[in-house]
Design a protein around this motif. Structure first.
Motif: not given
Ligand SMILES: NC(=O)c1ccc[n+]([C@@H]2O[C@H](COP(=O)([O-])OP(=O)(O)OC[C@H]3O[C@@H](n4cnc5c(N)ncnc54)[C@H](O)[C@@H]3O)[C@@H](O)[C@H]2O)c1
Length: 356
Positions: A19, A22, A26, A53
């Motif tokens: 995360s 991200k 992406q 991703i």
């Protein structure tokens, strides 16, 4: 200069780490080498794809030969031809070659894109991935072209070391032993060549703490303190250069640590007893300490004159105890009398050390 990075410890590629990735982008270029790709990259690509991703894998032939301006250009052309812009990020997954090259690409692509570094070799974890230095080699020498570009995220997971060949573990150890000799004696005294996973976890964690604290004080090598990390490297780099870079870096640094400890002893900073401990340690280590008969004093001295600490001649980081450097009024290095330097080089090439 980017702000300092966040370091994640294992286990990697789980929710928290992905995360964070991200948030940076992406769409990632996953830069790796042929060996790491076979062993790890499919697994990681899958984890990233699961989280939405997008990944473009670029794999290079394993080894130092990939660390060139030409390879950098090829990677950039591949990224450009896929239409990747500044919103993309780069994940460097591999040993020091990949993290150095990947860092350099990320620093200049679109004038700088987010960089995530995941070292998979011991040397990468304890040294190359920490500190924000990147670069490529040229015919004139190693790492002469590059930038300071701290990664946005660093992921350290010692489970990658399960597939690392033992000889690479040994090579990476030289930098850990260097930390032990200069800054944290337990890293030297408790060194264990069996490399159990608990031991690897411990030395990786302690090495990261040491390197990070030094880099934070001197992020762009402008003060003297970062020179401490150069212990063993004045001789080490000279040996690598005199062997036309065919001597492994770890082997060269290990010899450098021993010879620079010898200099510390000869110049009366280090006690005889401590030096003997260091000598015994290296004598029973798996380093081969084989120097080519073609390497002579002139070649070593010529290479040392190009050392980055040189100032009217080479300067050395010296130790006054195991785990303690001589501060030299904040310079952390000093010139040494020619007679002593010649003696130490002779000792290395033809004397007791040469007969390990
Ligand atoms: N930027 C810095 O501060 C810094 C510091 C020290 C060294 N370096 C650079 O690091 C480079 C050396 O790093 P290195 O020793 O990691 O070399 P490397 O990247 O060539 O890796 C060594 C070998 O190990 C393999 N490998 C890596 N991880 C593996 C894994 N988990 N399983 C199986 N095989 C694996 C690689 O494919 C390669 O064949 C040099 O170019 C040096 O200049 C940079």
């Amino acid at each position: 200069m980017k702000k300092s990075n966040q370091i994640f410890a294992s286990p990697l590629f789980r929710e928290g780490f992905i995360s964070q990735m991200k948030k940076l982008s992406q769409s990632y270029v996953l830069l790796t080498d042929s060996s790491v790709q076979k062993l790890w990259s499919a697994r990681i690509e899958k984890e990233l794809s699961k989280e939405g991703i997008k990944v473009l894998v670029i794999s290079l032939p394993a080894g130092e030969k990939s660390k060139t301006r030409r390879t950098k250009e090829r990677i950039e052309d591949q990224m450009l031809s896929k239409g990747l812009g500044r919103e993309s990020a780069l994940l460097a997954l591999g040993g020091g070659v990949i993290t150095d090259l990947g860092g350099f690409v990320a620093a200049t692509y679109g004038r700088g894109i987010p960089l995530v570094v995941v070292p998979t070799s011991l040397l990468g974890m304890v040294d190359a991935a920490i500190g924000g230095k990147n670069g490529v080699n040229t015919a004139h020498g190693k790492n002469l072209i590059g930038t300071f570009y701290p990664p946005d995220l660093i992921g350290i997971d010692t489970s990658f070391l399960e597939t690392l060949p033992k000889k690479q573990l040994i090579q990476g150890s030289a930098e850990v032993i260097k930390y032990g000799l200069t800054l944290k004696k337990s890293l030297f005294h408790d060194f264990d060549w069996k490399f159990t996973s608990a031991f690897l976890d411990k030395i990786v964690k302690e090495s990261i703490t040491i390197k990070t604290s030094i880099v934070e004080e001197d992020p762009e090598e402008k003060k003297g303190l970062r020179r401490v990390l150069n212990f063993g490297h004045t001789i080490g780099h000279a040996l690598e250069s005199a062997h036309a870079y065919r001597m492994p870096h770890g082997e060269a640094v290990a010899i450098g640590c021993l010879v620079e400890s010898y200099l510390s002893y000869r110049l009366k900073y280090l006690s005889k007893e401590s030096f003997q401990k260091i000598e015994e340690f290296f004598a029973s280590s798996p380093f081969s300490f084989k120097i080519s008969p073609k390497v002579n004093e002139a070649k070593i001295k010529e290479a040392m004159a190009r050392d980055k600490k040189a100032k009217n001649g080479p300067r050395f980081v010296l130790i006054e105890e195991i785990g303690k450097v001589v501060p030299f009024k904040g310079e952390y290095c000093t010139a040494v009398p020619d007679k002593e330097l010649n003696h130490a080089i002779d000792w290395m090439l033809y004397g007791k050390m040469a007969r390990k």
